[in-house]
Design an enzyme around this catalytic site. Structure first.
Site, short mmCIF file in Angstrom:
data_model
loop_
_atom_site.label_atom_id
_atom_site.label_comp_id
_atom_site.label_asym_id
_atom_site.label_seq_id
_atom_site.Cartn_x
_atom_site.Cartn_y
_atom_site.Cartn_z
CB SER A 180 2.19 3.71 -2.61
OG SER A 180 1.01 3.08 -3.04
CD GLU A 181 3.21 -0.54 -1.95
OE1 GLU A 181 3.77 -0.59 -0.85
OE2 GLU A 181 2.13 0.06 -2.14
CB THR A 182 5.10 -0.89 -9.65
OG1 THR A 182 4.82 0.51 -9.84
CG2 THR A 182 4.98 -1.59 -10.98
CG HIS A 190 -2.72 -0.31 -3.65
ND1 HIS A 190 -1.57 -0.26 -2.88
CD2 HIS A 190 -2.45 0.37 -4.78
CE1 HIS A 190 -0.66 0.44 -3.54
NE2 HIS A 190 -1.15 0.83 -4.69
#
Length: 274
Positions: A44-46, A73
């Site tokens: 969902s994110e980096t 997160h």
């Protein structure tokens, strides 16, 4: 070749929590390259650390589809990754939303302090209820709809039953358009088990992800939401990811002498792509 670390945040189990990519040295990477890496990682994110470490560490976050101003997160994952290499202590991240200090303790548990939060009226929610397949009668009137911000904007909707929260199926394209029009990062869907324990789910179609297993930014926003309603508790536990098979545990701390919100959790390395 760019080195991408993989961590599961808000869990002690690599098979739980929310996976995040972490690039500790993104110097020289342009926007298109970071976006392509995030899409390839598929989480969902980096998070990308874009400059050499100083007292304040610049960081950027990319979902598979777009850059986002703040991601809880991935911040927790990045702080733990740094602490594993440099030892515990405080790291201050410079994000598009503002400065976010993170304290990592000896047990490698990270606590981030949000930017200044705020809460606003949600307005007419009939369209979003239709997209979710929910009815107004299924909402909890004691926890009214609001838009809450603590680095990113989230629409908070509270169900009256755990079953309604479990039965989540929505119009992906329709909700994407709805959220983009209103600059929403996720929906924070909530069921209250007790004054200090909540179960949450976070659709994230604007990032190209059906649902987040753990959402630190939304947890911070939810803390501000509870304070706005006069329902603040010193510590609040959020259970997320259970319905996805990736259980997550998020702690939200609300201090009477500070309007900012603290969000705590663990993060552990993932040895192979999840």
């Amino acid at each position: 070749m760019t080195s991408v670390l993989r961590y599961a945040a808000f869990t002690l189990d690599p098979a739980g929590g929310n996976p995040a990519g972490v690039v500790l040295d993104a110097r020289g990477l342009d926007d298109d390259t970071m976006q392509a890496i995030a899409a390839d990682v598929g989480y969902s994110e980096t998070a990308f650390l874009t400059e050499e470490a100083t007292d304040v560490q610049p960081v950027r976050y990319f979902s598979p589809k777009a850059e986002v101003p703040f991601c809880g997160h991935a911040t927790v994952a990045t702080a733990v990754a740094i602490a594993e290499r440099n030892g515990p202590g405080e790291i201050v991240f410079s994000t598009a939303a503002g400065l976010v200090p993170v304290m990592v303790d000896d047990d490698l548990r990270a606590t981030l302090t949000s930017v200044e939060p705020h809460v606003e009226e949600a307005g007419d929610i009939q369209d979003v209820l239709k997209l979710l397949g929910w009815s107004a009668e299924e909402l909890n009137p004691e926890l009214p709809p609001r838009i809450a911000y603590a680095g990113a904007r989230h629409l908070v909707l509270s169900t009256a039953t755990r079953q309604r929260l479990a039965d989540l199926e929505y119009d992906f394209d329709g909700l994407t358009a709805y959220m983009l029009e209103r600059d929403l990062t996720t929906l924070q869907l909530v069921w209250r088990e007790s004054p200090t324990v909540f179960h949450v789910r976070d659709p994230f179609p604007v990032g190209g992800v059906v649902e987040d297993p753990a959402t630190g930014a939304a947890a911070a926003a939810f803390g501000a939401y509870l304070r706005e309603l006069g329902l603040a508790q010193p510590a609040i536990t959020l259970h997320q990811g259970d319905d996805l098979g990736r259980p997550s545990l998020i702690t939200v701390e609300l201090r009477p002498d500070d309007s900012r919100v603290r969000v705590s959790g663990n993060a552990v390395p993932i040895t192979a792509p999840a």
